[in-house]
Scaffold this motif. Structure first.
Motif, mmCIF file in Angstrom:
data_model
loop_
_atom_site.group_PDB
_atom_site.id
_atom_site.type_symbol
_atom_site.label_atom_id
_atom_site.label_comp_id
_atom_site.label_asym_id
_atom_site.label_seq_id
_atom_site.Cartn_x
_atom_site.Cartn_y
_atom_site.Cartn_z
ATOM 1 N N LEU A 132 0.835 -1.203 0.000
ATOM 2 C CA LEU A 132 0.000 0.000 0.000
ATOM 3 C C LEU A 132 0.870 1.252 0.000
ATOM 4 O O LEU A 132 0.787 2.098 0.892
ATOM 5 C CB LEU A 132 -0.936 0.017 1.212
ATOM 6 C CG LEU A 132 -2.088 -0.982 1.220
ATOM 7 C CD1 LEU A 132 -2.863 -0.866 2.524
ATOM 8 C CD2 LEU A 132 -3.021 -0.763 0.028
ATOM 9 N N GLY A 133 1.712 1.346 -1.038
ATOM 10 C CA GLY A 133 2.404 2.610 -1.257
ATOM 11 C C GLY A 133 1.419 3.627 -1.812
ATOM 12 O O GLY A 133 0.199 3.424 -1.787
ATOM 13 N N ALA A 134 1.929 4.714 -2.352
ATOM 14 C CA ALA A 134 1.044 5.767 -2.862
ATOM 15 C C ALA A 134 0.109 5.244 -3.944
ATOM 16 O O ALA A 134 -1.089 5.567 -3.964
ATOM 17 C CB ALA A 134 1.880 6.924 -3.402
ATOM 18 N N MET A 135 0.633 4.416 -4.839
ATOM 19 C CA MET A 135 -0.199 3.869 -5.915
ATOM 20 C C MET A 135 -1.170 2.821 -5.370
ATOM 21 O O MET A 135 -2.358 2.810 -5.711
ATOM 22 C CB MET A 135 0.688 3.260 -6.994
ATOM 23 C CG MET A 135 1.660 4.232 -7.625
ATOM 24 S SD MET A 135 0.856 5.554 -8.555
ATOM 25 C CE MET A 135 0.408 4.671 -10.034
ATOM 26 N N GLY A 136 -0.677 1.926 -4.524
ATOM 27 C CA GLY A 136 -1.511 0.871 -3.976
ATOM 28 C C GLY A 136 -2.669 1.408 -3.151
ATOM 29 O O GLY A 136 -3.796 0.906 -3.224
ATOM 30 N N ALA A 173 -6.180 -5.987 2.710
ATOM 31 C CA ALA A 173 -4.830 -5.613 2.305
ATOM 32 C C ALA A 173 -3.808 -5.903 3.383
ATOM 33 O O ALA A 173 -4.096 -5.834 4.583
ATOM 34 C CB ALA A 173 -4.785 -4.131 1.940
ATOM 35 N N TRP A 174 -2.597 -6.207 2.910
ATOM 36 C CA TRP A 174 -1.441 -6.331 3.793
ATOM 37 C C TRP A 174 -0.393 -5.333 3.319
ATOM 38 O O TRP A 174 -0.164 -5.159 2.117
ATOM 39 C CB TRP A 174 -0.852 -7.741 3.729
ATOM 40 C CG TRP A 174 0.423 -7.868 4.524
ATOM 41 C CD1 TRP A 174 0.554 -8.124 5.855
ATOM 42 C CD2 TRP A 174 1.767 -7.716 4.028
ATOM 43 N NE1 TRP A 174 1.863 -8.137 6.233
ATOM 44 C CE2 TRP A 174 2.644 -7.892 5.127
ATOM 45 C CE3 TRP A 174 2.305 -7.447 2.769
ATOM 46 C CZ2 TRP A 174 4.028 -7.809 4.997
ATOM 47 C CZ3 TRP A 174 3.682 -7.346 2.638
ATOM 48 C CH2 TRP A 174 4.526 -7.543 3.750
ATOM 49 N N ASN A 175 0.240 -4.674 4.292
ATOM 50 C CA ASN A 175 1.281 -3.703 3.975
ATOM 51 C C ASN A 175 2.425 -3.869 4.963
ATOM 52 O O ASN A 175 2.183 -4.050 6.166
ATOM 53 C CB ASN A 175 0.717 -2.273 4.067
ATOM 54 C CG ASN A 175 1.658 -1.242 3.479
ATOM 55 O OD1 ASN A 175 2.252 -1.462 2.428
ATOM 56 N ND2 ASN A 175 1.787 -0.110 4.139
ATOM 57 N N ARG A 176 3.650 -3.822 4.483
ATOM 58 C CA ARG A 176 4.813 -4.044 5.358
ATOM 59 C C ARG A 176 4.864 -3.058 6.512
ATOM 60 O O ARG A 176 5.256 -3.413 7.615
ATOM 61 C CB ARG A 176 6.106 -3.948 4.539
ATOM 62 C CG ARG A 176 6.359 -5.115 3.615
ATOM 63 C CD ARG A 176 7.708 -4.993 2.933
ATOM 64 N NE ARG A 176 7.764 -3.824 2.056
ATOM 65 C CZ ARG A 176 8.866 -3.386 1.454
ATOM 66 N NH1 ARG A 176 10.020 -3.990 1.677
ATOM 67 N NH2 ARG A 176 8.831 -2.340 0.647
ATOM 68 N N ASP A 208 11.620 -6.409 -7.925
ATOM 69 C CA ASP A 208 11.841 -7.852 -7.919
ATOM 70 C C ASP A 208 12.193 -8.369 -6.529
ATOM 71 O O ASP A 208 11.624 -9.354 -6.051
ATOM 72 C CB ASP A 208 13.001 -8.223 -8.862
ATOM 73 C CG ASP A 208 12.756 -7.887 -10.316
ATOM 74 O OD1 ASP A 208 11.863 -7.070 -10.600
ATOM 75 O OD2 ASP A 208 13.464 -8.431 -11.170
ATOM 76 N N SER A 209 13.156 -7.718 -5.890
ATOM 77 C CA SER A 209 13.683 -8.243 -4.631
ATOM 78 C C SER A 209 12.634 -8.228 -3.525
ATOM 79 O O SER A 209 12.575 -9.151 -2.705
ATOM 80 C CB SER A 209 14.920 -7.449 -4.192
ATOM 81 O OG SER A 209 14.594 -6.094 -3.941
ATOM 82 N N VAL A 210 11.795 -7.202 -3.487
ATOM 83 C CA VAL A 210 10.769 -7.123 -2.452
ATOM 84 C C VAL A 210 9.702 -8.195 -2.685
ATOM 85 O O VAL A 210 9.269 -8.874 -1.745
ATOM 86 C CB VAL A 210 10.134 -5.719 -2.402
ATOM 87 C CG1 VAL A 210 9.003 -5.682 -1.386
ATOM 88 C CG2 VAL A 210 11.187 -4.677 -2.050
#
Length: 294
Positions: free
Chosen positions: A8-12, A28-31, A61-63
């Motif tokens: 859930l960044g700005a776009m999410g 939703a799940w957010n780190r 990719d890594s995240v």
């Protein structure tokens, strides 16, 4: 539709809110936690995968690998799930995701997006969607909610990722083209504002030129799409070119200039800050000095 969101960044956040307001059930799940009106927050990515469709909006990719692949959560997904990854990821990683989802019995769709947070908030993104036709048909209603148009990139999901990387590469090239033109015109007495009025009303009236010419004209590069993320996307483009066995000279030049922008301490500023280095050769030195004093 029962929709899961991972990230859930700005776009999410904007997409989750629009989906909830459209009447979908969104969890939703957010780190880093947080909340979105109308969205139920869940404790883990595995919980979000207990949905009809999941949208992953993690940064790279890594995240995605650390959140979804290394813990092995895909094998716990709900039967019949379609997993939609909207992130800008490498073509090679997208191909890996196709294989892993097939092994897990999960439908996979690549759906990277064109647009900034303000566009996402309006539900006017352009979605580049690639994947099996039956999977695209299933998720089309939710993609319609977040976009003004869904562009079908075909049954080979990674083609959508290649298209998104190519689009971002071309935006970076447009950004660099404008300050180079400013160097020529200002050296001969024409203000950048006057020059931009010319190009926006004749040859180059697209959104990319409109948005970034305004930044360059004002010399203001407040955070929008971060230069550090722009550098990541240009790296992905360089990797894709290498995998295709080709050398792209303009890409190499812009990649180098974006790297210099980040090295100058402007990685958190809008990627159009690259223009500052082209217009003013001393901008890099001043930025480094400011960073060392802060």
């Amino acid at each position: 539709m029962d929709i899961g969101m991972i990230g859930l960044g700005a776009m999410g956040r904007a997409m989750a809110l629009n989906l909830a307001q459209a009447g979908h059930t969104v969890k939703a799940w957010n780190r880093s936690g947080g909340s979105v009106e109308g969205v139920t927050m869940v404790a883990s990515p595995a919980d979000a995968l207990q949905s009809d469709t999941v949208l992953t909006t993690l940064s790279d990719d890594s995240v995605i690998r650390s959140v979804l692949l290394e813990p092995g959560v895909l094998k716990h997904a709900k039967q019949g799930l379609v997993h939609v990854v909207t992130s800008t990821i490498s073509v090679a990683f997208a191909r890996e995701l196709v294989v892993l989802h097939e092994a897990a019995g999960i439908d996979y769709v690549s759906a990277p997006i064109l647009g900034r947070p303000d566009v996402a908030a309006k539900g006017e993104l352009n979605v580049l969607a690639g994947g099996a036709p039956h999977a695209l048909t299933k998720v089309r209603p939710l993609l319609d909610v977040i976009s003004k148009r869904v562009w079908d990139m075909g049954a080979d999901a990674p083609a959508a990722n290649a298209a998104k990387i190519a689009c971002n590469m071309m935006i970076a090239m447009a950004i660099e083209a404008m300050p180079e033109a400013v160097v020529l015109t200002e050296a001969n007495g024409l203000s950048r504002e006057h020059f931009f009025e010319l190009i926006l009303n004749t040859l180059f009236g697209s959104r990319s030129y409109q948005v970034y010419s305004a930044n360059i004209a004002a010399g203001q590069y407040e955070a929008g799409f971060k230069a550090s993320l722009g550098l990541k996307d240009l790296r992905l483009a360089s990797e894709a070119a290498g995998q295709a066995g080709r050398s792209l000279p303009l890409l190499a030049a812009v990649h180098g200039q974006m790297a210099a922008t980040v090295e100058a301490g402007m990685g958190d500023r809008d990627w159009s800050a690259m223009a500052a280095l082209t217009i003013d050769p001393n901008a890099k030195r001043r930025s480094i000095v400011r960073s060392s004093l802060s």
